[in-house]
Each structure stands twice: as structure tokens, then as C-alpha cells.
Design a protein around this motif. Structure first.
Motif, mmCIF file in Angstrom:
data_model
loop_
_atom_site.group_PDB
_atom_site.id
_atom_site.type_symbol
_atom_site.label_atom_id
_atom_site.label_comp_id
_atom_site.label_asym_id
_atom_site.label_seq_id
_atom_site.Cartn_x
_atom_site.Cartn_y
_atom_site.Cartn_z
ATOM 1 N N ALA A 125 37.190 -12.368 -37.149
ATOM 2 C CA ALA A 125 38.424 -12.633 -38.028
ATOM 3 C C ALA A 125 38.726 -11.393 -38.824
ATOM 4 C CB ALA A 125 38.142 -13.984 -38.970
ATOM 5 N N ARG A 126 37.448 -10.852 -39.540
ATOM 6 C CA ARG A 126 37.564 -9.610 -40.371
ATOM 7 C C ARG A 126 38.003 -8.390 -39.659
ATOM 8 N NH1 ARG A 126 32.745 -12.396 -42.765
ATOM 9 N NH2 ARG A 126 33.655 -13.352 -44.744
ATOM 10 N N LYS A 127 37.774 -8.323 -38.399
ATOM 11 C CA LYS A 127 38.248 -7.124 -37.666
ATOM 12 C C LYS A 127 39.424 -7.366 -37.118
ATOM 13 C CE LYS A 127 33.304 -5.765 -36.112
ATOM 14 N NZ LYS A 127 32.670 -5.605 -35.040
ATOM 15 N N LEU A 128 40.330 -8.280 -37.287
ATOM 16 C CA LEU A 128 41.561 -8.361 -36.650
ATOM 17 C C LEU A 128 42.670 -7.456 -36.891
ATOM 18 C CD1 LEU A 128 43.317 -10.335 -34.944
ATOM 19 C CD2 LEU A 128 43.898 -11.702 -37.003
ATOM 20 N N LYS A 129 43.093 -6.948 -36.217
ATOM 21 C CA LYS A 129 44.260 -5.935 -36.237
ATOM 22 C C LYS A 129 45.639 -6.353 -35.309
ATOM 23 C CE LYS A 129 41.591 -3.195 -38.646
ATOM 24 N NZ LYS A 129 41.893 -2.957 -40.066
ATOM 25 N N PRO A 130 46.765 -6.113 -36.083
ATOM 26 C CA PRO A 130 48.051 -6.429 -35.344
ATOM 27 C C PRO A 130 48.063 -5.678 -34.020
ATOM 28 C CG PRO A 130 48.315 -6.034 -37.721
ATOM 29 C CD PRO A 130 47.078 -5.430 -37.203
ATOM 30 N N SER A 131 48.606 -6.323 -32.850
ATOM 31 C CA SER A 131 48.749 -5.691 -31.767
ATOM 32 C C SER A 131 50.223 -5.022 -31.564
ATOM 33 C CB SER A 131 48.448 -6.692 -30.454
ATOM 34 O OG SER A 131 48.876 -5.935 -29.279
ATOM 35 N N THR A 132 50.557 -4.143 -30.867
ATOM 36 C CA THR A 132 51.705 -3.494 -30.680
ATOM 37 C C THR A 132 52.317 -3.768 -29.098
ATOM 38 O OG1 THR A 132 50.975 -1.535 -30.027
ATOM 39 C CG2 THR A 132 51.400 -1.820 -32.245
ATOM 40 N N ASP A 133 51.617 -4.397 -28.450
ATOM 41 C CA ASP A 133 51.838 -4.863 -27.023
ATOM 42 C C ASP A 133 52.605 -6.383 -27.078
ATOM 43 O OD1 ASP A 133 50.613 -6.025 -24.067
ATOM 44 O OD2 ASP A 133 51.652 -4.229 -24.049
ATOM 45 N N LEU A 134 53.823 -6.515 -26.453
ATOM 46 C CA LEU A 134 54.455 -7.650 -26.630
ATOM 47 C C LEU A 134 53.671 -8.750 -25.783
ATOM 48 C CD1 LEU A 134 56.813 -9.638 -27.348
ATOM 49 C CD2 LEU A 134 58.051 -8.661 -25.315
ATOM 50 N N ALA A 135 53.153 -8.497 -24.632
ATOM 51 C CA ALA A 135 52.529 -9.496 -23.646
ATOM 52 C C ALA A 135 51.249 -9.878 -24.427
ATOM 53 C CB ALA A 135 52.223 -8.712 -22.425
ATOM 54 N N GLU A 136 50.576 -8.928 -24.852
ATOM 55 C CA GLU A 136 49.317 -9.276 -25.554
ATOM 56 C C GLU A 136 49.658 -10.211 -26.912
ATOM 57 O OE1 GLU A 136 45.393 -7.540 -27.858
ATOM 58 O OE2 GLU A 136 47.157 -5.942 -26.973
ATOM 59 N N VAL A 137 50.815 -10.032 -27.571
ATOM 60 C CA VAL A 137 50.960 -10.787 -28.784
ATOM 61 C C VAL A 137 51.308 -12.164 -28.267
ATOM 62 C CG1 VAL A 137 52.738 -11.329 -30.540
ATOM 63 C CG2 VAL A 137 51.560 -8.956 -30.207
ATOM 64 N N ILE A 138 52.169 -12.371 -27.174
ATOM 65 C CA ILE A 138 52.414 -13.549 -26.750
ATOM 66 C C ILE A 138 51.369 -14.250 -26.354
ATOM 67 C CG2 ILE A 138 53.734 -14.812 -24.775
ATOM 68 C CD1 ILE A 138 55.725 -12.810 -25.182
ATOM 69 N N HIS A 139 50.358 -13.702 -25.360
ATOM 70 C CA HIS A 139 49.077 -14.426 -25.090
ATOM 71 C C HIS A 139 48.451 -14.819 -26.417
ATOM 72 C CE1 HIS A 139 45.808 -15.150 -22.647
ATOM 73 N NE2 HIS A 139 44.912 -14.660 -23.577
ATOM 74 N N LEU A 140 48.309 -14.290 -27.430
ATOM 75 C CA LEU A 140 47.472 -14.590 -28.618
ATOM 76 C C LEU A 140 48.173 -15.677 -29.320
ATOM 77 C CD1 LEU A 140 46.687 -11.021 -30.170
ATOM 78 C CD2 LEU A 140 44.843 -12.531 -29.283
ATOM 79 N N GLN A 141 49.443 -15.547 -29.295
ATOM 80 C CA GLN A 141 50.291 -16.891 -29.894
ATOM 81 C C GLN A 141 49.924 -18.123 -29.188
ATOM 82 O OE1 GLN A 141 51.630 -17.088 -32.657
ATOM 83 N NE2 GLN A 141 51.718 -15.246 -33.340
ATOM 84 N N ASP A 142 49.896 -17.837 -27.632
ATOM 85 C CA ASP A 142 49.602 -19.306 -26.818
ATOM 86 C C ASP A 142 48.281 -19.730 -26.956
ATOM 87 O OD1 ASP A 142 52.431 -18.799 -25.797
ATOM 88 O OD2 ASP A 142 51.563 -17.865 -23.978
ATOM 89 N N GLU A 143 47.416 -18.759 -27.232
ATOM 90 C CA GLU A 143 46.019 -19.116 -27.610
ATOM 91 C C GLU A 143 46.051 -20.132 -28.909
ATOM 92 O OE1 GLU A 143 42.775 -15.969 -25.943
ATOM 93 O OE2 GLU A 143 43.538 -15.563 -27.873
ATOM 94 N N THR A 144 46.456 -19.261 -29.854
ATOM 95 C CA THR A 144 46.499 -20.075 -31.276
ATOM 96 C C THR A 144 47.324 -21.583 -31.272
ATOM 97 O OG1 THR A 144 46.497 -18.090 -32.175
ATOM 98 C CG2 THR A 144 47.163 -19.910 -33.793
ATOM 99 N N ASP A 145 48.565 -21.444 -30.470
ATOM 100 C CA ASP A 145 49.282 -22.830 -30.355
ATOM 101 C C ASP A 145 48.449 -23.905 -29.583
ATOM 102 O OD1 ASP A 145 51.733 -24.109 -31.012
ATOM 103 O OD2 ASP A 145 51.984 -24.207 -28.819
ATOM 104 N N GLN A 146 47.899 -23.557 -28.621
ATOM 105 C CA GLN A 146 46.861 -24.504 -27.754
ATOM 106 C C GLN A 146 45.873 -25.051 -28.671
ATOM 107 O OE1 GLN A 146 45.812 -23.004 -23.879
ATOM 108 N NE2 GLN A 146 47.672 -22.187 -23.385
ATOM 109 N N ALA A 147 45.257 -24.244 -29.476
ATOM 110 C CA ALA A 147 44.356 -24.609 -30.330
ATOM 111 C C ALA A 147 44.720 -25.560 -31.446
ATOM 112 C CB ALA A 147 43.585 -23.394 -30.861
#
Length: 783
Positions: free
Chosen positions: A31-53
């Protein structure tokens, strides 16, 4: 992405809140190392991970993440041949167990669909054998247990025996020579059992002195009588230590052999803890998953600043990137302009990091390569720069890096210098950034920029609302309406004389007055439009709700109608099957009778064909359920003895009796059959119907006998007649009736009595007395 933007927008506070939601040090580290991604596909994947949780937490509550520890340092030591201590081994066993619990929890989920989470848990290896080995050797408190090996059990047994013998010897000293002791206790010095002996009795006790008190008056002595036993005890403890070291070495080697799988487990558990920490943060913020794009489109409704409490924050709508690329916010200080800037910037960073944002569902955010901000007074004291110089230094650096994939946030653009020059400079800077197709939100208090958006494409004015009545800002962002100064209105409400205010107004330039009047007119039109919109929206919601209610009721009606049709069809089908079987039985009986040689086969086939053609097509009736049923050609009531024509068979017959309201039993030749009223036509009536005395019940007339003879009837037909007869008898008002069923096998008697048990209007039933017919009759008594 530049580190400065994280500091300016206080992104680190979001990360600390995220780390607080993690269950283990593994999740907190990520959590403390988290940085924003600039890749759209990666961001969508991260959002899907969060939403499923989020879905899992919403449906099933907390997720089992207990017992998970960062065991990577221990794995590294074991891998290079080090011996792990009992606590480290226990932490490894606990992490294995925690991973199994989490995997079992996710695998048991039936809903929702969470393919990404399931993919993560498949990477967790159970390692049951290793867990059992550790738990067999080490207890929950981190102590190596006696059962870890036979040798250790034997050594500890020897230790306990030696300790018991030593205590027995020394306790005898405390009783027999208590006067020589400072205290009648047994204590330990240098891992050996000793007695506290007074200095003057040193020679009387004899033995080895291990220590003395601070005053020197007490010596801690090991009497000679226990020296040998203490030696045996010390030797046993050395053996115990060596055996424990051997057990731990074996466990460490066993752990080292599985270090790759253990490290894989740790990585999967760290990722899952981090994902669920993001979900918990979203739940705590009442956040929603944004739909990500890379076209620079921002559409957030009722968005709240993530670091402000619900009591402090005012939700706002922000739209950018579709109809316009730049928003210029004007209005008084402390009105919330800077909060709006930080809101958009912080939500963008959060979304690109896979975090949900505090806004309504359906929000949209874009993935930017860079987010730049010039916010607040960041004057560099070390470089002795003025406020204006420090801002311009930062802006110059931003202008060298701006492109169409960047979001730029300017707070009080052009401030800190001459107002006229500052306003001109602000407009020029905005024009340059807009030309590069970047997305911009800028705040300013210069009146010259109030009309800026009206003269340029892709730019829109906005303001933060100010309530003149309460003299307080409402913090609402108003897109399309530039801010008013409100200085004259505020002064008037604070008590300034009208003459002074009028004089001030006369000193204001014509252009400025025109702009203020235009803004006032826009503000009035805006408020009216907002009210009209709210009214129309409420009307629309009411209409939509009504439509949903009507659709629901119509669907219910359709279901009920379909069920009724289905029920009627099943009932008719059963009746047809029964009638067909009866006809088949009659035909079979006639074939067996004498004289069947006189009956030609083609005549039977023709009769069979007529019967089949008489069967209605239920499927067609169902498909055309609105078609009217065929009506009987005569409504006249038929009575026994009437000669009738069977329309379906084109045969004549005689009425035997009326089965129910719409059905009669008809004699056709030697056959008896049940026929519906609509299929019968009265042909001849020999004798007129003679009216009999009638029983009057609640205004209705019935001709009902007090007994029903069922002898010779089929079981099913008999029960149908009983049911109809009981209804008629009840309406006639009879207190009791007799059902004559005969003795026979007793099946019909039993069926009548079972019917009587179920009928709500039958209070009792009994077998007939000797003069009533005995067991061949059942008497039914009504309520």
C-alpha cells in the motif's frame, strides 16, 4: 509521474489510509509503495481487481486474512543454511494456515463472479505436510514440545526427575536448618539450585558458594549433598539444548526445501491483502468504480474530497474533456476553488492506482501520462524567490512538459503581481496550454477572466456559489457561470450606507458593470433552470416508477393467466384421456361379446375416427386464448329420459342423469358416456317435468335426495359424485345424508370416509346402524 504532484495533492495521506486497511505487514508494504499507472489496460485490470474484492466484502463481510506474516527474511536464512528459531517456524506454519483459510473461503463462494481473485488464490499451495511437522514440534507459544522427538522426551523426563530430587534435598535443609538460613526458600544462581545461608553458618552448611547478597550477610550456597545431582541436571540441560537445536535444524532444512512454494504463497497473500485493503478503503469512503478511458474525459457526479469528512465535504459535479478542455473557476477566496482542484487531481491519481473514488456510480476518469499542479504558496525561502517568482518558476517547468495526455491544475493563476499584467499573463498561459490540447482546471480572482470562456472555444467558465443572505460560501461548483464579486451586496448587508455604495458603483467602469449584470442575469437564469430541471426530473422519476409498477403488474397477470391456461389444459387432457380409455374399454367389451362377427371392422375404425376428431386441439386454443368458446345450441336444461343428439358423433342417445352443471351421462346404444352440454341437442321430450317440493336455502331451490347410491360405480366417478352431492345437500340445508357404497372390498367406503375427513363442512361421519344399512352405508353429518 512526478513525485511533486504526490506531495502537492497529499497523495501520501491516501496511501496511509490504505495501509491502515491492510491486515498484514505484507499488504501495508504494498500500500505504501503504490504508484499510479499510466497504462490504460493495467489500470482497468487494477480497477476490476478492486471491484471484485468490493463485491465479496459487500456480500460476505470480512475476508479471513489472519495469521499472515512476512516470512521472507526467515525463508532467506533457511535457504542459506541458517537455523530458524521456534517463533520463526511457528510464523511460517501460521502463514501456511492463513493461506489455506483464504483459499478455502474464496473457493466456496458461489457469487459473485470474481475470476481475478480466484486466479490469485490458485497460486496458494496448501503445504499441509510442512504445517503438520511444525505444529508437531512447536506449540502455540513457540516452545519446542516434548513430543518433538523420543530423545527430547527422555531428556526432559530426566531433567524433571533431577529437579524433583534436588528440591526434596534442599527443602529438607530448609526444615532442619532453618535457623542457619536467611529465608527458608530454594532459589537458583548460575542455573544451579542453592540456599540463602547466613554468613556465620557458612562452615556448618558446607558446599559451593555461587553468589552473595549486597550486604554480604547472605551467601547463596549449593550444599555438597546436591552438587552431584545438580551436575546431572546441568548435563541433561546441555543435552536438551543440543536436541532442540537438532530439531530446529531439521525443520529449517525442511522449510528450505519448500522455500520457492512458500515465497509464492507470500507473494499471492501480499497481493490479495493489498487488493482487499483497496476494497475496504472503497467501502469506508462509499466509493464507486470509475470507468477509465484515455481520451481525457472526466465525468464525476457528486464527487467528494477523499480527505475531508462527510460533515465538511460538499459533493460536486465536474465534467471535462468532451465539450470543453479547460475550466476557469472564478469567485471569492475561501469559496472552495482550491478544494475542487485537489478533488479532481486526487481522484485521478487514485483511479490510476486502482482505487475507487468517492462519487456516484457511472463516473468516468481518464488515464493521464502526467498530472501537473501549481497550488498554494510554495515560495522557496532558500532561493529567496517572491511568491510570483516561485509560481512562475513552477509554471515554466510545467509548460515545457505539457502535452495532450496531461492534466494541469493552476491555482490563482497570475497572482502575486500587478492585477492587469497578471490577468493578461494568465490568459496567455491558458491559451498556450489549451493549444497543446491538455486538460486544464484553473482558478483565479481576476475579473478580466470572467468573460474569458465566452470568447474562446473549448473553454468554459465556472464559479463557486456564494450565499449573499448568509454571507457564506456554499462550496457548490457551478459550471458555465462565472463568479460574481458580491462586494456591494455584502457591504449593504453589513450596514454600509446606500450613498456610499451608490458612489462606489459610479466609480466602477462601464465594462465591469456590464459583465457583473451579465453574470447576475446568468445566475438568475441558472437558478430557474435548476428548479425546472428538478421538477422535470421528479416528474420523470414518478412516470418511470409508474411504468415499472404497471409492467410488473402486467407480467404478474401474464404469469397467472398462463398458469390458469396450463392448469385448464392439464385438467382437460386428463378428462380426455379418461374418456378415451373408457371408450377403449367399451369397444374391447363389445368385441368379446357374442355376435361380434356381425360387426364389420371398418365400422369400428370409422367410430374410432369420429372419436379422435371429437378431441379438441388444446394447443390451438392456448395460442388463440382470446377466441370465444363454442356455445351450446340450446340453453334448455336436460332431464333424465330426454332424447338428445350427440353433435360430435352425429348419434342419438338418451339422458341418464346430470353429472354436473355442464355435463350429462348419456346412453348411446349399449354404451354409457359423459358428454358436455354444449355437445348435446334436445331432440324429444316424452313427459313434461313435474315440479317436486323444493328445499329453500338462502333463496335457492334444490331437488336433492337424502341419500346417494354409489353401488356399481367406478372409484373415481363415485368420489366425484360424492363431492357434487355433498355441495347440493349443504345448499339444501340437510343436517345429514347417507352414502350407500356397499360392502365389497371396502375401498369405496374408505374413499368416502377420507373425503369426509378433509371436507371443512362435514363435522362427523359414521357407519350406518343396522336399520340404516350397516357397514354398507356411511352417514355424513354437517356443521
Amino acid at each position: 509521474m512526478n513525485e511533486r504532484i504526490f506531495r502537492v495533492l497529499e497523495f501520501h495521506k491516501i496511501l496511509e489510509n490504505l495501509a491502515d486497511q491492510a491486515a498484514s505487514s505484507l499488504g501495508k508494504e504494498q500500500a505504501r509503495k503504490l504508484k499510479p499507472s499510466t497504462d490504460l489496460a493495467e489500470v482497468i485490470h487494477l480497477q476490476d481487481e478492486t471491484d471484485q474484492a468490493v463485491q465479496i466484502i459487500r456480500l460476505h463481510g470480512n475476508v479471513p486474512l489472519g495469521g499472515i506474516v512476512d516470512i521472507r527474511p526467515s525463508l532467506k536464512r533457511a535457504e542459506i543454511g541458517g537455523i530458524l528459531n521456534p517463533q520463526e517456524c511457528l510464523q511460517i506454519a501460521g502463514t501456511i494456515y492463513g493461506g489455506k483459510q483464504l483459499r478455502r473461503f474464496i473457493e466456496k463462494l458461489e457469487e459473485p463472479e470474481v475470476p481475478i481473485i480466484r486466479e490469485w488464490v490458485t497460486q496458494i499451495e496448501p503445504l499441509n505436510e510442512l504445517e503438520r511437522e511444525i505444529k508437531h514440534c512447536i506449540d502455540d507459544h513457540g516452545h519446542v514440545m516434548d513430543g518433538a522427538s523420543d530423545k527430547l522426551r527422555s531428556i526432559r523426563s530426566k531433567i524433571r526427575t533431577s529437579e524433583s530430587r534436588i528440591r526434596d534435598r534442599l527443602e529438607s535443609f530448609t526444615k532442619s536448618k532453618s535457623k542457619m538460613l536467611s529465608d527458608a526458600i530454594v532459589t537458583i544462581r548460575n542455573d544451579r539450585y542453592v540456599l540463602p545461608v547466613k554468613q556465620e553458618y557458612r562452615g556448618a552448611i558446607g558446599g559451593i558458594v555461587h553468589d552473595q547478597s549486597a550486604s554480604g550477610q547472605t551467601l547463596f550456597m549449593e550444599p555438597q549433598a546436591v552438587v552431584e545431582i545438580n551436575n546431572v541436571l546441568s548435563e541433561a540441560k546441555v543435552q536438551e539444548k543440543a536436541e532442540i537445536e537438532r530439531i530446529l535444524r531439521d525443520l529449517s532444512m525442511r522449510i528450505a526445501s519448500d522455500h520457492e512454494l512458500l515465497r509464492q504463497n507470500v507473494e499471492a497473500l501480499a497481493a490479495l491483502d493489498f487488493i482487499f485493503a483497496r476494497a475496504k478503503l472503497a467501502e469506508s469512503m462509499h466509493a464507486a468504480m470509475p470507468k477509465m478511458n484515455d481520451q481525457g474525459i472526466i465525468e464525476i457526479k457528486q464527487a467528494r474530497h477523499p480527505l475531508l469528512t462527510d460533515e465538511e465535504v460538499v459533493p460536486n459535479d465536474v465534467f471535462l474533456g468532451k465539450d470543453y478542455h479547460a475550466i476557469v473557476i472564478t469567485g471569492p477566496n475561501t469559496g472552495g476553488k482550491t478544494v475542487t482542484l485537489k478533488l479532481v487531481g486526487l481522484c485521478t491519481l487514485m483511479a490510476q492506482s486502482g482505487l475507487q473514488i468517492p462519487a456516484l456510480d457511472g463516473c468516468k476518469l481518464s488515464v493521464f501520462d502526467e498530472v501537473f499542479a501549481d497550488i498554494g504558496d510554495e515560495q522557496s525561502i532558500e532561493q529567496s524567490l517572491s511568491t510570483f517568482s516561485s509560481h512562475m518558476t513552477n509554471i515554466v517547468d510545467i509548460l515545457t512538459k505539457v502535452h495532450e495526455k496531461t492534466l494541469v491544475l493552476f491555482d490563482e493563476l497570475g497572482a502575486g503581481t500587478d492585477p492587469q499584467e497578471g490577468a493578461a499573463l494568465a490568459m496567455a498561459i491558458l491559451d498556450d496550454v489549451v493549444k497543446r490540447k491538455a486538460r486544464i482546471i484553473a482558478t483565479t480572482h481576476y475579473p478580466e477572466l470572467k468573460a474569458y470562456g465566452y470568447n474562446r472555444d473549448g473553454i468554459i467558465n465556472a464559479s463557486v456559489e456564494f450565499d449573499v443572505q448568509t454571507l457564506k460560501p456554499t462550496y457548490r461548483l457551478l459550471i458555465g457561470v462565472p463568479g460574481r464579486s458580491n462586494a456591494f451586496e455584502i457591504s449593504r448587508r453589513l450596514g454600509l450606507e446606500s450613498d456610499v455604495i451608490d458612489a462606489a458603483k459610479s466609480l466602477v467602469g462601464t465594462d465591469s458593470t456590464s459583465v457583473e449584470n451579465m453574470i447576475a442575469s446568468l445566475d438568475t437564469a441558472r437558478k430557474k433552470a435548476e428548479q425546472d430541471y428538478e421538477d422535470a426530473d421528479q416528474t420523470l422519476q414518478d412516470a418511470q416508477q409508474l411504468k415499472r409498477d404497471l409492467e410488473k403488474q402486467w407480467q404478474q397477470f401474464e404469469r397467472e393467466r398462463e398458469a390458469l391456461y396450463q392448469k385448464a389444459e392439464e385438467k382437460a387432457e386428463k378428462a380426455l384421456q379418461k374418456a378415451r380409455q373408457e371408450a377403449e374399454d367399451i369397444v374391447a367389451t363389445i368385441r368379446d361379446m357374442k355376435g361380434q362377427a356381425t360387426l364389420k371392422e371398418h365400422e369400428w375404425i370409422e367410430a374410432r375416427k369420429l372419436f379422435d376428431e371429437a378431441q379438441p386441439d388444446l394447443t390451438k386454443k392456448k395460442a388463440k386464448n382470446t377466441a370465444p368458446e363454442p356455445q351450446a345450441k340450446s340453453k334448455e336444461t336436460l332431464t333424465p329420459g330426454d332424447e338428445v343428439k350427440l353433435l360430435t358423433l352425429d348419434q342419438r342417445g338418451t339422458i341418464i342423469e346430470q353429472v354436473n352443471k355442464n355435463e350429462y351421462q348419456v346412453q348411446v346404444g349399449i354404451m354409457k358416456m359423459k358428454v358436455k352440454r354444449k355437445d348435446l341437442q334436445l331432440m324429444k321430450r316424452e313427459n313434461p317435468v313435474v315440479e317436486k317440493p323444493m328445499a329453500t336455502v338462502r333463496g335457492s331451490n334444490y331437488h336433492v335426495k337424502t341419500e346417494l347410491d354409489l353401488r356399481g360405480e367406478r372409484y373415481e366417478d363415485a368420489l366425484q359424485q360424492v363431492e357434487k352431492y355433498v355441495d347440493d345437500a349443504l345448499l339444501a340445508g340437510y343436517p345429514q345424508v347417507s352414502i350407500i357404497h356397499g360392502k365389497g372390498t371396502g375401498a369405496l367406503r374408505k374413499g368416502v370416509q377420507e373425503f369426509a375427513k378433509r371436507h371443512r363442512q362435514i363435522s362427523d361421519y359414521r357407519a350406518g346402524s343396522m336399520n340404516e344399512g350397516g357397514s354398507g352405508v356411511t352417514i355424513l353429518e354437517f356443521k
